[in-house]
Enzyme design. Structure first.
Site, PDB file in Angstrom:
ATOM      1  N   TRP A   1      -4.130 -14.369  -9.394  1.00  0.00           N
ATOM      2  CA  TRP A   1      -4.337 -12.982  -8.952  1.00  0.00           C
ATOM      3  C   TRP A   1      -5.311 -12.271  -9.874  1.00  0.00           C
ATOM      4  CZ3 TRP A   1      -3.303 -12.983  -4.224  1.00  0.00           C
ATOM      5  CH2 TRP A   1      -2.167 -13.588  -3.705  1.00  0.00           C
TER       6      TRP A   1
ATOM      7  N   ASP B   1      -1.912  -4.512 -12.288  1.00  0.00           N
ATOM      8  CA  ASP B   1      -1.383  -5.044 -11.036  1.00  0.00           C
ATOM      9  C   ASP B   1       0.087  -5.344 -11.309  1.00  0.00           C
ATOM     10  OD1 ASP B   1      -0.543  -6.580  -8.900  1.00  0.00           O
ATOM     11  OD2 ASP B   1      -2.182  -8.036  -9.004  1.00  0.00           O
TER      12      ASP B   1
ATOM     13  N   LYS C   1       6.980  -7.504  -2.703  1.00  0.00           N
ATOM     14  CA  LYS C   1       7.727  -8.310  -3.659  1.00  0.00           C
ATOM     15  C   LYS C   1       9.021  -7.590  -4.065  1.00  0.00           C
ATOM     16  CE  LYS C   1       4.104 -10.982  -3.590  1.00  0.00           C
ATOM     17  NZ  LYS C   1       2.915 -10.800  -4.430  1.00  0.00           N
TER      18      LYS C   1
END
Ligand SMILES: *Cc1c(COP(=O)(O)O)cnc(C)c1O
Length: 357
Positions: A100, A167, A191
């Site tokens: 990511w 993030d 999530k």
């Protein structure tokens, strides 16, 4: 309903209460005779949901007044590009802790110079780099606090000489966060805080307006702040479920209480991984994620990988497979995953050990 133990990495387990409230609102929202997805997003009833959602974010994370909370579309992946588009003038610094982070770096390179201050790529991202220097002339420093695929996590709110951007897709609301250390925090909801389709952005307003490039309206944080996240039609149903999920967090006692439970869950599972001779953890111990627990078969037992997968499945475990890029196993034990679920996986590992040792 079938009993399953859901360890999916995302989309993933959500509180039953949030799902139930969603079903009710889908059928009849606030006794209006209409579904929550059939009403105007400009209606009073909808405005109340938006206000409640924002208020819960602010309360649960104690977000200071100079920050805004936005609910946008596009996923965390769009933030990889919106962040540099809105904030990168000349140079930005990134910490490369996984796939990511790499994707965020790739997008930023289209907007200016990107310095990767450190990377753990050489060891499959199984630790968080520690000693690095953040260039003081960077416009910001970007980190990924929880590396969903590798099971590593930055457990503290770090100091940065330049605006810190994080993030937090996979560990938001799992612990208290000192928001004042960050200039911007973002993540996909799917999530820990809701279903896919809504992206949260917590942003300190004074960092905006410092780049000269043209920013298309839909990608401009200032436009979304002005519009109260309703510059265009927001993802109403995901926001509704997010609101219910945050209500559940509040009912659980807030993020401090959730953190305690999360630690107990993670300790329970890591203890078993370390004790059970058939299994081995993959992340450096001090960097082990509280949310995504990654492990493999221990040396000598590698050939049992598929057997354990099948055994776990037969016991109702879902989603215990590692990400396709790393293999092995990963159990995602987000907020809504109960300690009983984790105990079920531990029992499963112990039973498997008895069969094979
Ligand atoms: C899942 C995930 C993403 C991607 O989120 P999308 O909403 O699918 O774009 C980004 N970063 C992290 C840390 C993630 O876990």
């Amino acid at each position: 309903m079938k009993t399953t133990y859901n360890f999916n990495a995302g989309p993933c387990i959500l509180p039953k209460e949030a799902i139930k409230a969603g079903i009710e609102a889908l059928q009849d929202f606030n006794n209006s005779g209409m579904s929550v997805i059939e009403i105007s997003h400009r209606s009073k009833d909808w405005e109340a949901v938006m206000d409640e959602c924002r208020a819960l974010w602010k309360e649960l994370l104690q977000i200071p007044d100079d920050y805004e909370v936005l609910f946008l579309g596009g996923g965390a992946s769009l933030q990889f590009c919106m962040v540099p588009m809105n904030l990168l003038n000349k140079k930005a610094a990134y910490l490369e802790t996984g796939v990511w982070a790499k994707k965020a770096i790739k997008e930023a390179k289209a907007f200016g110079e990107v310095v990767t201050v450190a990377s753990s790529a050489e060891s499959t991202f199984n630790y968080i780099p520690k000693n690095y220097t953040i260039p003081a002339d960077s416009d910001y420093f970007h980190i990924t606090t929880n590396n969903t695929i590798y099971g590593t996590e930055i457990h503290y709110d770090m100091d940065s000489p330049v605006p810190l951007i994080a993030d937090m897709s996979s560990d938001i609301m799992s612990r208290p966060v000192d928001i004042s250390k960050y200039a911007l925090i973002y993540g996909g909801a799917q999530k820990n805080v809701g279903p896919a389709g809504v992206t949260f952005v917590i942003i300190r307003k004074d960092i905006l307006g410092k780049v000269s490039r043209h920013i298309p309206s839909m990608l401009d944080y200032r436009i979304h702040i002005e519009g109260g996240s309703m510059f265009n039609t927001p993802p109403v149903f995901p926001i509704f479920i997010m609101t219910q999920t945050l209500k559940w967090v509040k009912n659980m006692g807030g993020v401090e209480a959730i953190r305690k439970i999360n630690r107990e869950k993670a300790d329970l599972l890591y203890r078993e991984i370390d004790r059970n001779p058939l299994f081995k953890g993959t992340a450096a111990k001090e960097d082990r994620s509280v949310m995504n627990v990654c492990f493999v078969m221990a040396p000598g037992y590698e050939s049992l990988e598929n057997d354990f997968m099948d055994f776990a499945k037969s016991r109702g475990m879902v989603g215990v497979k590692g990400h396709r890029s790393v293999g092995g196993f990963r159990a995602s034990i987000y907020n809504a995953c109960s300690k009983e679920n984790v105990q079920a996986l531990v029992n499963c590992m112990q039973e498997f050990e008895k069969k094979h040792k």
